[in-house]
Scaffold this motif. Structure first.
Motif, short mmCIF file in Angstrom:
data_model
loop_
_atom_site.label_atom_id
_atom_site.label_comp_id
_atom_site.label_asym_id
_atom_site.label_seq_id
_atom_site.Cartn_x
_atom_site.Cartn_y
_atom_site.Cartn_z
N LEU A 170 -0.87 2.37 -16.37
CA LEU A 170 0.37 2.39 -15.62
C LEU A 170 0.16 1.97 -14.17
N PHE A 171 -0.98 2.36 -13.60
CA PHE A 171 -1.29 1.97 -12.23
C PHE A 171 -1.46 0.46 -12.13
N GLY A 172 -2.14 -0.14 -13.12
CA GLY A 172 -2.30 -1.59 -13.13
C GLY A 172 -0.96 -2.30 -13.24
N VAL A 173 -0.09 -1.81 -14.12
CA VAL A 173 1.25 -2.40 -14.25
C VAL A 173 2.02 -2.25 -12.95
N ALA A 174 1.88 -1.09 -12.31
CA ALA A 174 2.59 -0.86 -11.05
C ALA A 174 2.11 -1.82 -9.96
N ILE A 175 0.79 -2.08 -9.92
CA ILE A 175 0.25 -3.00 -8.92
C ILE A 175 0.84 -4.40 -9.12
N VAL A 176 0.82 -4.87 -10.37
CA VAL A 176 1.36 -6.20 -10.66
C VAL A 176 2.84 -6.27 -10.30
N PHE A 177 3.59 -5.25 -10.69
CA PHE A 177 5.03 -5.23 -10.42
C PHE A 177 5.31 -5.19 -8.92
N MET A 178 4.59 -4.32 -8.19
CA MET A 178 4.85 -4.19 -6.76
C MET A 178 4.42 -5.46 -6.01
N ARG A 179 3.35 -6.10 -6.45
CA ARG A 179 2.94 -7.36 -5.80
C ARG A 179 4.04 -8.41 -5.96
N ASN A 180 4.64 -8.46 -7.14
CA ASN A 180 5.73 -9.41 -7.35
C ASN A 180 6.94 -9.08 -6.50
N GLN A 181 7.17 -7.78 -6.24
CA GLN A 181 8.30 -7.39 -5.42
C GLN A 181 8.06 -7.62 -3.94
N GLY B 146 0.81 -1.21 0.00
CA GLY B 146 0.00 0.00 0.00
C GLY B 146 0.84 1.26 0.00
N ARG B 147 1.90 1.27 0.80
CA ARG B 147 2.75 2.46 0.85
C ARG B 147 3.54 2.64 -0.44
N SER B 148 3.97 1.53 -1.04
CA SER B 148 4.68 1.63 -2.31
C SER B 148 3.77 2.18 -3.40
N LEU B 149 2.53 1.68 -3.43
CA LEU B 149 1.59 2.19 -4.42
C LEU B 149 1.26 3.66 -4.17
N LEU B 150 1.21 4.03 -2.89
CA LEU B 150 0.96 5.44 -2.57
C LEU B 150 2.09 6.31 -3.08
N ILE B 151 3.33 5.83 -2.97
CA ILE B 151 4.48 6.58 -3.49
C ILE B 151 4.36 6.76 -4.99
N LEU B 152 3.78 5.78 -5.68
CA LEU B 152 3.61 5.89 -7.12
C LEU B 152 2.39 6.73 -7.49
#
Length: 440
Positions: free
Chosen positions: A175-186, A17-23
């Protein structure tokens, strides 16, 4: 402090959640700034140009009608209006605008048209723009009547607005969808590392855990595996050492017991036999505390039946025990370790109290085992100290009055390796209350 507390409560707690908030925050700011620049610069300029274009066409029609007021001239002007300007025009002879308002019906999509009409036409006018209609009519007062010009409303509207908004929102969502997928993997390797660390703390098998993810996460995972190996080697070395000590000490103790048995029933011999028995009991306690139950596998266990069997054993020894269970309760535990934990707890209560009360139930996703006694209890300031290894309230070190001081230490060790905890408090019966709490 209130603002800081509010911010902490509002912000997401998870790393994802915090990583997505930063994005998201920079992305939203970028969209707001882009929209502001677009509307202030591009949209305003385009709207002005469109309004001036329509007003200029109306002004041209006014000039054509006034320059050649003959029927042929007016017909030619209306033809030019229709073919060149894509507008329908007509002249209502000898009519006068009856309303002083500029907009007499509906609304126009852009206020720049009013300024443009004043600049390009310079005559009294009315704007009729019915809601929901695709056309608007501009009536201009001439000396010999009213010139009515009907044009399409889209001449005042730029389609780039929709294109810009759709592109902005669409690209942002993509881009938000791609970021969610990427951050979940991280974040997934970090969660697995946390699960592995928690499982290792509960002495469960984590052999399948492998480092993965970003470089920093792999470094943390490798550090965890190295730490795990060092702890396991240390425990194994300690166990082997204590096993050797046990073997070495049991041999002379056995010889001493045989020699004492051959010496008769003298009073001194009995005292020595009791000392040897006490030494054996202490040695077993030390080894049990150091060895633990780390090698036992966990399984789904019926706690209701397990605790009932412990209580039944106490009753056969003549201990008054009141047992209450809220239905059948199952939990993933190491059965022998759990049995030993509860047994130590109830036997400790039976040693100091005359009547025991054992309760088993589930409260808010937590399984609780509560043991109450009517003994002397423990002072509140000693609640933490009694869990220390070899600590005894009775300083005489007499086995008959309190064991070797490892009972509660073993209890808390077993409880915490199962992810739970133990709490001590004053019992309603006047003695000590011990409450074991395990997450479901």
């Amino acid at each position: 402090m209130k603002i800081e507390t509010l911010i902490k409560r509002t912000l997401p707690r998870s790393l994802l959640g915090r990583s997505l908030l930063i994005l998201v925050v920079p992305m939203v700011l970028l969209q707001v700034i882009s929209a502001f620049i677009f509307y202030e610069a591009h949209w305003d300029k385009v709207s002005k140009y469109l309004a001036r274009g329509l007003a200029g066409d109306v002004g041209a029609m006014v000039d054509l009608v006034r320059d050649n007021p003959t029927p042929q001239g007016r017909a030619r002007a209306f033809e030019i209006s229709r073919n060149r300007f894509n507008m329908d025009s007509n002249l209502r002879i000898d009519e006068i605008l009856s309303n002083s308002k500029e907009i007499v019906q509906g609304s126009i999509p852009d206020p720049f048209l009013l300024l443009a009409l004043k600049e390009r036409v310079g005559l009294p006018y009315h704007i009729i723009a019915p809601e929901g209609e695709k056309h608007l009519t501009i009536e201009v007062q001439l000396s010999d009547g009213i010139l009515a010009v009907t044009a399409l409303r889209k001449r005042l509207f730029s389609s780039t607005t929709y294109v810009f908004v759709l592109w902005m929102l669409g690209s942002s969502l993509l881009l938000f969808g791609v970021a969610i997928v990427f951050m979940r993997n991280q974040v997934r390797p970090i969660r697995r590392l946390a699960v592995a660390a928690d499982a290792f703390g509960k002495r469960q098998d984590v052999e399948r855990f492998k480092p993965e993810g970003a470089r920093e996460v792999r470094q943390a995972a490798m550090a965890f595996l190295l730490m795990k190996g060092r702890i396991e080697r240390q425990i194994e070395q300690r166990t082997h050492m204590l096993a050797g000590v046990s073997h070495d000490l049991r041999t002379p103790l056995t010889r001493m017991k045989l020699q004492l048995a051959m010496m008769g029933d003298d009073e001194d011999v009995k005292d020595l036999s009791e000392d040897i028995h006490e030494m054996e009991h202490m040695l077993e306690g030390y080894l049990a505390f150091a060895r633990g139950e780390g090698g036992e596998a966990t399984s789904e266990t019926n706690l209701s039946e397990l605790i009932e069997s412990i209580v039944s054993g106490l009753k056969r020894k003549g201990v008054a025990v009141d047992y209450h269970c809220e239905g059948k309760i199952f939990l993933q535990v190491r059965p022998n370790a759990f049995r030993r934990c509860v047994t130590n707890l109830v036997e400790n209560a039976a040693r100091y109290g005359e009547h025991l009360s054992v309760r088993l139930g589930q409260r808010h996703e937590m399984i609780e085992v509560t043991v109450d006694d009517d003994g002397p209890g423990i002072p509140a300031e000693k609640y933490e100290e009694v869990f220390k290894p070899f600590f005894r309230l009775d300083k005489s070190r007499n086995i008959q009055t309190g064991g070797v001081g490892l009972g509660l230490s073993i209890v808390r060790d077993v409880v915490r390796t199962h992810g739970g905890d133990i709490q001590l408090s004053t019992s309603p019966q006047g003695g000590l209350r011990a409450r074991l709490r395990f997450p479901v």
